[in-house]
Design a protein around this motif. Structure first.
Motif, short mmCIF file in Angstrom:
data_model
loop_
_atom_site.label_atom_id
_atom_site.label_comp_id
_atom_site.label_asym_id
_atom_site.label_seq_id
_atom_site.Cartn_x
_atom_site.Cartn_y
_atom_site.Cartn_z
N LYS A 1 -2.30 -5.65 -9.52
CA LYS A 1 -0.98 -6.26 -9.44
C LYS A 1 -1.03 -7.71 -9.92
CE LYS A 1 2.87 -4.79 -7.45
NZ LYS A 1 3.74 -3.83 -8.08
N SER B 1 -5.86 -2.38 -5.83
CA SER B 1 -4.42 -2.42 -6.06
C SER B 1 -3.93 -3.86 -6.22
CB SER B 1 -3.70 -1.74 -4.90
OG SER B 1 -2.32 -1.88 -4.99
N THR B 2 -4.38 -4.74 -5.34
CA THR B 2 -3.99 -6.15 -5.41
C THR B 2 -4.51 -6.79 -6.68
OG1 THR B 2 -3.96 -6.29 -3.00
CG2 THR B 2 -4.15 -8.37 -4.20
N SER C 1 0.83 -1.20 0.00
CA SER C 1 0.00 0.00 0.00
C SER C 1 0.87 1.25 0.00
CB SER C 1 -0.90 0.02 1.22
OG SER C 1 -1.67 1.20 1.24
N TYR D 1 -9.36 0.48 -1.90
CA TYR D 1 -8.12 0.82 -2.59
C TYR D 1 -7.17 -0.37 -2.60
CZ TYR D 1 -3.78 3.33 -3.66
OH TYR D 1 -2.60 3.74 -4.23
N GLN D 2 -7.03 -1.03 -1.44
CA GLN D 2 -6.12 -2.17 -1.32
C GLN D 2 -6.58 -3.32 -2.21
OE1 GLN D 2 -3.29 -2.08 0.53
NE2 GLN D 2 -2.78 -4.03 -0.39
N PHE E 1 -7.91 3.89 -6.25
CA PHE E 1 -6.79 3.34 -6.99
C PHE E 1 -6.93 3.68 -8.48
CE2 PHE E 1 -4.64 0.03 -9.40
CZ PHE E 1 -3.37 0.13 -8.86
#
Length: 175
Positions: free
Chosen positions: A161, A157-158, A70, A153-154, A113
């Motif tokens: 990715k 983001s994950t 993060s 957001y996390q 994100f």
């Protein structure tokens, strides 16, 4: 996933994914994985290409297993004058147009994100209705709103990715 071209001491050029660094120092030559901890993949007898491939495969495994790192601030800034959590500011007192009384609110920064963050206002009360209880209730709502936004957001983001890691895996399989 972001990649960059790296030329090593032997003149070979490699496309290296983000999260892997080249180490060429005296007797140490290899690729260092920096994602969820560090691990060095030495060139050894196999050479730089094979060690990069092993480092990339481990990177893909770690991305699929671990949450994305993060970039959100986890603690209040040292120069912040109050003890509010990061992303929450206030109380902000202002006078609205066509009004004779001031009102008070908290500002919450909502991270998104891949997009600009948004600001949300949580109303506390006017100078006539403001109370500690109303402030504490607004602060609870602000903290919850920020926590939910950080979780979203996390997750985003994950997800991004891991999608990038799938692309790298497909490129490795095609090669």
């Amino acid at each position: 996933m972001k990649v960059r071209k790296i030329t090593i001491f032997s003149g070979e050029i490699f496309e290296v994914p983000q999260g892997i660094q080249r180490i060429d120092h005296r007797a140490t030559h290899g690729w260092q994985l920096r994602y969820g901890g560090t691990k060095l993949y030495s060139d050894g007898a196999e050479g730089a290409a094979a060690s990069l491939q092993r480092a990339t495969q481990e990177l893909i495994k770690r991305i699929n297993k671990l949450p994305a790192p993060s970039l959100l601030q986890r603690a209040p800034s040292a120069n912040k004058s109050n003890q509010l959590p990061p992303g929450i500011t206030g109380p902000v007192v202002r006078m609205r147009r066509n009004s004779q009384t001031r009102d008070c609110s908290l500002m919450v920064l909502i991270p998104r994100f891949g997009d600009k963050p948004r600001r949300r206002t949580i109303y506390i009360g006017t100078e006539n209705t403001y109370s500690i209880e109303r402030y504490e209730k607004a602060l609870e709502r602000a903290i919850e709103m920020r926590r939910e936004a950080e979780e979203a957001y996390q997750k985003a983001s994950t997800r991004a990715k891991r999608a990038a890691a799938r692309e790298i895996r497909e490129q490795l399989q095609a090669a």
